[in-house]
Design an enzyme around this catalytic site. Structure first.
Site, PDB file in Angstrom:
ATOM      1  N   LYS A  19       0.210  -1.325  -0.172  1.00 11.02           N
ATOM      2  CA  LYS A  19       0.151  -0.039   0.047  1.00 11.02           C
ATOM      3  C   LYS A  19       1.205   1.331   0.020  1.00 11.02           C
ATOM      4  O   LYS A  19       0.400   2.426  -0.589  1.00 11.02           O
ATOM      5  CB  LYS A  19      -1.123   0.215   0.981  1.00 11.02           C
ATOM      6  CG  LYS A  19      -0.913  -0.123   2.641  1.00 11.02           C
ATOM      7  CD  LYS A  19      -1.681   0.417   3.177  1.00 11.02           C
ATOM      8  CE  LYS A  19      -1.156   0.129   4.724  1.00 11.02           C
ATOM      9  NZ  LYS A  19      -0.223   0.721   5.436  1.00 11.02           N
ATOM     10  N   ARG A  94      -7.612   2.751  10.950  1.00 11.85           N
ATOM     11  CA  ARG A  94      -6.861   0.974  11.161  1.00 11.85           C
ATOM     12  C   ARG A  94      -8.091   0.573  12.515  1.00 11.85           C
ATOM     13  O   ARG A  94      -7.594  -0.467  12.506  1.00 11.85           O
ATOM     14  CB  ARG A  94      -5.852   1.470  11.643  1.00 11.85           C
ATOM     15  CG  ARG A  94      -4.374   0.810  10.890  1.00 11.85           C
ATOM     16  CD  ARG A  94      -3.150   0.783  11.568  1.00 11.85           C
ATOM     17  NE  ARG A  94      -2.518   0.176  11.138  1.00 11.85           N
ATOM     18  CZ  ARG A  94      -1.006   0.423  10.321  1.00 11.85           C
ATOM     19  NH1 ARG A  94      -1.332   1.662   9.617  1.00 11.85           N
ATOM     20  NH2 ARG A  94       0.205  -0.051   9.413  1.00 11.85           N
ATOM     21  N   ARG A 132      12.048  -7.569   3.451  1.00 11.80           N
ATOM     22  CA  ARG A 132      11.825  -5.971   2.894  1.00 11.80           C
ATOM     23  C   ARG A 132      13.340  -5.073   3.455  1.00 11.80           C
ATOM     24  O   ARG A 132      13.274  -5.619   5.087  1.00 11.80           O
ATOM     25  CB  ARG A 132      11.030  -5.080   3.909  1.00 11.80           C
ATOM     26  CG  ARG A 132      10.228  -4.363   2.986  1.00 11.80           C
ATOM     27  CD  ARG A 132       9.017  -3.792   3.000  1.00 11.80           C
ATOM     28  NE  ARG A 132       8.823  -3.270   4.471  1.00 11.80           N
ATOM     29  CZ  ARG A 132       7.150  -2.717   4.900  1.00 11.80           C
ATOM     30  NH1 ARG A 132       6.696  -2.658   4.061  1.00 11.80           N
ATOM     31  NH2 ARG A 132       6.811  -3.179   5.627  1.00 11.80           N
ATOM     32  N   ARG A 166      13.613  -2.260   8.672  1.00  9.98           N
ATOM     33  CA  ARG A 166      12.221  -1.595   9.752  1.00  9.98           C
ATOM     34  C   ARG A 166      12.760  -1.939  10.698  1.00  9.98           C
ATOM     35  O   ARG A 166      12.250  -3.276  11.334  1.00  9.98           O
ATOM     36  CB  ARG A 166      11.297  -1.809   9.676  1.00  9.98           C
ATOM     37  CG  ARG A 166      11.159   0.108   8.912  1.00  9.98           C
ATOM     38  CD  ARG A 166       9.330  -0.359   7.872  1.00  9.98           C
ATOM     39  NE  ARG A 166       8.464  -0.441   8.520  1.00  9.98           N
ATOM     40  CZ  ARG A 166       7.026  -0.563   8.162  1.00  9.98           C
ATOM     41  NH1 ARG A 166       6.610   0.348   7.048  1.00  9.98           N
ATOM     42  NH2 ARG A 166       6.162  -0.601   9.152  1.00  9.98           N
ATOM     43  N   ARG A 177       1.438  -7.378  13.980  1.00  6.76           N
ATOM     44  CA  ARG A 177       0.254  -5.910  13.386  1.00  6.76           C
ATOM     45  C   ARG A 177      -0.236  -7.115  12.049  1.00  6.76           C
ATOM     46  O   ARG A 177      -1.525  -6.405  11.902  1.00  6.76           O
ATOM     47  CB  ARG A 177       2.040  -5.293  12.828  1.00  6.76           C
ATOM     48  CG  ARG A 177       2.665  -4.686  13.137  1.00  6.76           C
ATOM     49  CD  ARG A 177       3.813  -4.346  12.513  1.00  6.76           C
ATOM     50  NE  ARG A 177       3.709  -3.584  10.875  1.00  6.76           N
ATOM     51  CZ  ARG A 177       4.585  -3.786  10.186  1.00  6.76           C
ATOM     52  NH1 ARG A 177       6.147  -3.860  10.402  1.00  6.76           N
ATOM     53  NH2 ARG A 177       4.736  -3.574   8.938  1.00  6.76           N
TER      54      ARG A 177
HETATM   55  P1  AMP Z   1       2.686   1.272   8.593  1.00  9.08           P
HETATM   56  O1  AMP Z   1       3.979   2.011   8.408  1.00  9.08           O
HETATM   57  O2  AMP Z   1       1.254   1.843   8.192  1.00  9.08           O
HETATM   58  O3  AMP Z   1       2.791   0.046   8.439  1.00  9.08           O
HETATM   59  O4  AMP Z   1       2.941   1.226  10.011  1.00  9.08           O
HETATM   60  C1  AMP Z   1       4.038   1.621  11.433  1.00  9.08           C
HETATM   61  C2  AMP Z   1       3.075   1.189  12.756  1.00  9.08           C
HETATM   62  O5  AMP Z   1       2.616   2.515  13.165  1.00  9.08           O
HETATM   63  C3  AMP Z   1       2.325   0.567  12.752  1.00  9.08           C
HETATM   64  O6  AMP Z   1       1.909  -1.210  13.294  1.00  9.08           O
HETATM   65  C4  AMP Z   1       0.943   0.669  14.086  1.00  9.08           C
HETATM   66  O7  AMP Z   1       2.124   0.677  15.515  1.00  9.08           O
HETATM   67  C5  AMP Z   1       1.241   2.262  13.784  1.00  9.08           C
HETATM   68  N1  AMP Z   1       0.026   3.383  13.058  1.00  9.08           N
HETATM   69  C6  AMP Z   1       0.208   3.965  11.719  1.00  9.08           C
HETATM   70  N2  AMP Z   1      -0.875   3.943  11.278  1.00  9.08           N
HETATM   71  C7  AMP Z   1      -2.354   3.752  12.415  1.00  9.08           C
HETATM   72  C8  AMP Z   1      -3.037   4.499  13.279  1.00  9.08           C
HETATM   73  N3  AMP Z   1      -4.055   4.869  12.259  1.00  9.08           N
HETATM   74  N4  AMP Z   1      -4.165   3.684  14.158  1.00  9.08           N
HETATM   75  C9  AMP Z   1      -2.398   3.518  14.949  1.00  9.08           C
HETATM   76  N5  AMP Z   1      -1.748   3.101  14.905  1.00  9.08           N
HETATM   77  C10 AMP Z   1      -1.311   3.364  13.828  1.00  9.08           C
END
Ligand code: AMP
Length: 221
Positions: A19, A94, A132, A166, A177
């Site tokens: 995404k 989310r 990744r 990461r 996750r």
């Molecule tokens: P992502 O880069 O979108 O995979 O997000 C990495 C991490 O950021 C996630 O595993 C959550 O810990 C936190 N995170 C990102 N977006 C949200 C959200 N909308 N609500 C809560 N935590 C978030």
């Protein structure tokens, strides 16, 4: 004068669904910002902000940061001028309460809301995330199973030889996750589906095919 309604595109998919890559490409194509809440939170975690330690700790476990923090960050980001012509949200909402908040925030504004699910089977996701890594200098994303640099150890785009994984891309965190995704985020898909706002595309295809599907679905709504 022809007026074009600005779009609010929400891209939802499990971690590793692509995404981030797809929303960045779509944002560049449409000329609107891609807003990744994961990126915003990583900036908070790396800053001197009083929230940084707690945000860093939650992200490291793969759990969700609190709605209160997210709603504050998203409200402030969406009020910036560059969002007036539309925006793409990557990683938000989310859960159901974030989805309801977003709908409410947009209710008195003139955006056309489109929610896109990128669907990918779980076994593919595990390989995608665990493999990744990215270029430390330019951020280009690679995968040790699928997309390696053409010359081993050298970035295709900038020639850098430094790469980073990461912190939250280890197996334990990935499983957490994914669990959060199934528990909290999958219901958001049903929420938008019931309102006929959801479009689903197959993310288990090469990047260009997924992107072309994304564009044709957007053109059809
Ligand atoms: P992502 O880069 O979108 O995979 O997000 C990495 C991490 O950021 C996630 O595993 C959550 O810990 C936190 N995170 C990102 N977006 C949200 C959200 N909308 N609500 C809560 N935590 C978030």
């Amino acid at each position: 004068m022809v007026s074009v309604q600005p779009v609010a595109v929400v891209i939802i998919g499990p971690p590793g669904s692509g995404k981030g890559t797809q929303s960045a490409r779509l944002g560049a194509f449409l000329g609107i910002p891609r807003i990744s809440t994961g990126d915003i939170l990583r900036q908070v975690a790396a800053s001197n902000d009083p929230l940084s330690e707690s945000v860093k700790a939650i992200m490291a476990t793969g759990g969700l940061v609190s709605d209160e923090i997210l709603i504050g960050l998203v409200t402030s980001r969406l009020s910036e001028r560059d969002c007036l012509n539309g925006f793409i949200l990557d990683g938000f909402p989310r859960n159901i309460s974030q989805a309801a908040f977003l709908e409410n925030l947009l209710s008195d504004k003139n955006y056309k809301l489109i929610v896109i699910e990128i669907n990918v089977p779980e076994d593919v996701i595990l390989k995608r995330i665990a493999g990744r890594f990215s270029c430390k200098n330019c951020g280009a994303i690679y995968n040790k199973y699928f997309v390696k640099p053409r010359k081993e150890g050298v970035c295709d785009y900038c020639g850098s030889t430094e790469f980073v994984y990461r912190l939250d891309d280890n197996e334990k965190t990935i499983k957490e996750r994914l669990k959060e995704y199934l528990l909290q985020t999958a219901p958001v898909l049903d929420y938008f589906k019931a309102k006929s706002l959801l479009v689903t595309i197959n993310g288990n295809n090469p990047l260009d095919i997924v992107y072309n599907d994304l564009i044709s679905q957007l053109q059809s709504v």
